[in-house]
Scaffold this motif. Structure first.
Motif: not given
Length: 392
Positions: A69, A102, A106
């Motif tokens: 990420e 978010d 995740r």
């Protein structure tokens, strides 16, 4: 006649230009990064724009088989890391939870992964302060990131970063600082369609206990010989935003050294990681000390305590005895505890009871009350009685 999208041919050309193959290669930067990530230490990659920091992260994530990420720190607000308040039915009774972004959700669902905070030095001090909690406590809002989630950040030097800021000392002192550079030959070969495929060093579980014991002996012996390096806060702002020695970073160095031993990392990668933790001066001095130390494996010594020769130098003796006691502590059995006293008795016979005294007190504190007092303890009876350890 079939009509074609005007961009079809262009997209096909772009796919061909983006295609490449890999070949095995050694890369000290990736190995040092993987070493710090394996040790679960936050890493900060310093480098000029456009030299492959993001590509290195993708390669590392692929090599470890974990999701990646990427978060551009400079375009976020402090609340994006501290969390946004979500008011429920009864805030007075239930409190106000802070909703995580978010990307954090995740990673929490995946249970593992890499989070990459890019452009950290371009983030204002308020954002850096909010990120401090993510790095220190591994919390984003009300969400705790799983332990297998690793934190890596990247920063451009203030001279080349748009609106760049120096990192605050509390934030900087929690990172392993790695300098990311490019190899012109690698870039040239990559433009020809071949990029290096780097092998990620992996920890050998069978070597973990001995590696930790050996690392404890090295760091403890070094700081005993060089106490002035235990904490040195640099005087100028730019240096305080990098790597410098403190009790926190020495603990990080210990974990790096243990991971390096257990993963059989190269000396070059280990040096880059250690220097990136405690700074150039202390790191290079530690590695020089390590080159001349050559400690025996403490587990092998405990397996046959009568068949080893005690190191001659005082600093090596202290480091060795510390590693032996740490190995006993890591896998405490009566046989290994008694073998530890055999080792300490050799130190007394060699005429260095003062070096063995501290190790004797630590070893005595590990004794199970059901174990008899071994013969090797005789030389330390008076010292242990004064400390109260013999009674325990």
């Amino acid at each position: 006649m079939t009509e074609h999208d005007p961009l079809d041919a262009a997209d096909e050309l772009n796919r061909r230009a983006a295609a490449w193959r890999t070949e095995p290669a050694a890369d000290t930067r990736i190995e040092a990064l993987a070493l710090a990530v394996s040790a679960n230490l936050p890493v900060l990659l310093w480098g000029e724009p456009g030299i492959g920091k993001s590509a290195g992260m993708r390669q590392l994530a692929d090599g470890l088989g974990v999701p990646l990420e990427t978060v551009i720190a400079s375009v976020h607000e402090p609340s994006d890391f501290a969390g946004l308040p979500v008011i429920g039915d009864d805030p007075a009774a239930e409190g106000v939870p802070m909703a995580p972004p978010d990307w954090a959700v995740r990673l929490a669902r995946a249970g593992r992964g890499l989070v990459f905070f890019d452009e950290l030095s371009s983030a204002p001090p308020a954002v850096q302060a909010a990120l401090l909690r993510v790095v220190l406590e591994r919390r984003v809002g009300s969400l705790a990131l799983p332990e297998p989630v690793r934190v890596v950040a990247a920063a451009n030097p203030p001279s080349s970063a748009a609106d760049g800021w120096h990192l605050s000392p509390p934030l900087a002192n929690r990172f392993v600082h790695l300098h990311w550079t490019h190899d012109p030959r690698t870039v040239a070969r990559g433009m020809a369609g071949t990029w290096p495929q780097v092998t990620i060093p992996l920890v050998d579980p069978g070597r973990a206990a001995g590696a930790v014991a050996k690392a404890r002996g090295v760091i403890s012996g070094f700081l005993t010989a060089r106490p002035g390096l235990a904490h040195q806060l640099p005087s100028d702002a730019e240096a305080r935003g990098g790597a410098w020695p403190s009790p926190r970073t020495w603990e990080m160095a210990l974990r790096l050294l243990a991971t390096g031993y257990a993963a059989r990392a190269s000396r070059e990668a280990l040096t880059a990681a250690i220097v990136g933790t405690v700074g150039d001066g202390a790191g290079i001095e530690l590695m020089s000390y390590l080159d001349n130390l050559d400690l025996p494996d403490p587990d092998r010594v405990l397996a046959d305590p009568g068949a080893f020769d005690l190191p001659e130098r005082g600093d090596r003796q202290l480091a060795f005895l510390t590693s032996v006691v740490s190995a006993v502590q890591g896998e405490l059995t009566r046989r290994r505890w008694e073998a530890g006293w055999t080792v300490l008795a050799k130190a007394v016979d060699a005429g260095i009871p003062d070096v063995a005294a501290r190790a004797a007190m630590d070893l005595a504190a590990l004794r199970d009350t059901s174990w008899p007092v071994p013969e090797g303890i005789d030389a330390f009876v008076d010292l242990l009685r004064l400390s109260g350890a013999l009674g325990r």
